[in-house]
Design a protein around this motif. Sequence first.
Motif, PDB file in Angstrom:
ATOM      1  N   GLY A 152       0.800  -1.204   0.000  1.00 43.25           N
ATOM      2  CA  GLY A 152       0.000   0.000   0.000  1.00 43.25           C
ATOM      3  C   GLY A 152       0.838   1.263   0.000  1.00 43.25           C
ATOM      4  O   GLY A 152       2.073   1.218  -0.101  1.00 43.25           O
ATOM      5  N   SER A 153       0.150   2.399   0.120  1.00 46.53           N
ATOM      6  CA  SER A 153       0.809   3.701   0.034  1.00 46.53           C
ATOM      7  C   SER A 153       0.439   4.591   1.212  1.00 46.53           C
ATOM      8  O   SER A 153      -0.645   4.465   1.788  1.00 46.53           O
ATOM      9  CB  SER A 153       0.396   4.414  -1.254  1.00 46.53           C
ATOM     10  N   LEU A 154       1.346   5.477   1.538  1.00 47.94           N
ATOM     11  CA  LEU A 154       1.111   6.525   2.521  1.00 47.94           C
ATOM     12  C   LEU A 154       1.831   7.777   2.060  1.00 47.94           C
ATOM     13  O   LEU A 154       2.857   7.691   1.373  1.00 47.94           O
ATOM     14  CB  LEU A 154       1.657   6.142   3.902  1.00 47.94           C
ATOM     15  N   ARG A 155       1.312   8.916   2.474  1.00 48.85           N
ATOM     16  CA  ARG A 155       1.972  10.185   2.186  1.00 48.85           C
ATOM     17  C   ARG A 155       2.233  10.897   3.499  1.00 48.85           C
ATOM     18  O   ARG A 155       1.292  11.246   4.215  1.00 48.85           O
ATOM     19  CB  ARG A 155       1.113  11.054   1.278  1.00 48.85           C
ATOM     20  N   LEU A 156       3.490  11.093   3.794  1.00 49.60           N
ATOM     21  CA  LEU A 156       3.882  11.813   4.995  1.00 49.60           C
ATOM     22  C   LEU A 156       4.077  13.291   4.667  1.00 49.60           C
ATOM     23  O   LEU A 156       4.530  13.633   3.575  1.00 49.60           O
ATOM     24  CB  LEU A 156       5.188  11.248   5.564  1.00 49.60           C
ATOM     25  N   SER A 157       3.738  14.116   5.626  1.00 47.09           N
ATOM     26  CA  SER A 157       3.943  15.553   5.491  1.00 47.09           C
ATOM     27  C   SER A 157       4.711  16.064   6.696  1.00 47.09           C
ATOM     28  O   SER A 157       4.604  15.514   7.794  1.00 47.09           O
ATOM     29  CB  SER A 157       2.602  16.294   5.410  1.00 47.09           C
ATOM     30  N   CYS A 158       5.464  17.116   6.479  1.00 48.76           N
ATOM     31  CA  CYS A 158       6.194  17.755   7.571  1.00 48.76           C
ATOM     32  C   CYS A 158       6.128  19.252   7.359  1.00 48.76           C
ATOM     33  O   CYS A 158       6.454  19.745   6.272  1.00 48.76           O
ATOM     34  CB  CYS A 158       7.638  17.290   7.604  1.00 48.76           C
ATOM     35  N   ALA A 159       5.722  19.956   8.396  1.00 43.62           N
ATOM     36  CA  ALA A 159       5.643  21.408   8.337  1.00 43.62           C
ATOM     37  C   ALA A 159       6.643  22.017   9.303  1.00 43.62           C
ATOM     38  O   ALA A 159       6.660  21.661  10.489  1.00 43.62           O
ATOM     39  CB  ALA A 159       4.235  21.875   8.682  1.00 43.62           C
TER      40      ALA A 159
END
Length: 121
Positions: free
Chosen positions: A16-23
Amino acid sequence: QVQLVESGGGLVQAGGSLRLSCAASGSIFSINGMGWYRQAPGKQREFVARITSDGIPYSADSVKVRFTISRDNAKNKVYLQMDSLKPEEQADYYCHGYLMTSRWSRAIDYWGQGTQVTVPS
């Protein structure tokens, strides 16, 4: 004060897939590189991917085809799109920023608190 806050971790099935974000927020003058590292239980933290201020990406050989790093300089954000995840990639994923807090300071390393990625076998 500078903060890096990750989001997007969670449970995903193998393949599967995941999208990580960092601010990144706070007293930031400029951000040089931003990137991602991961650490599995009992293992050392390892490099996953990074991207320069000019948008040039680098990634570990093990993820080169499956993970894509990108950044939004206007929002001080970096993203990691992870496809075809494997159980052995289950780990805490940490955001890293190499940045300056003023024009007179030198760039130093900042880290987020991490976001957990779980990939059951």
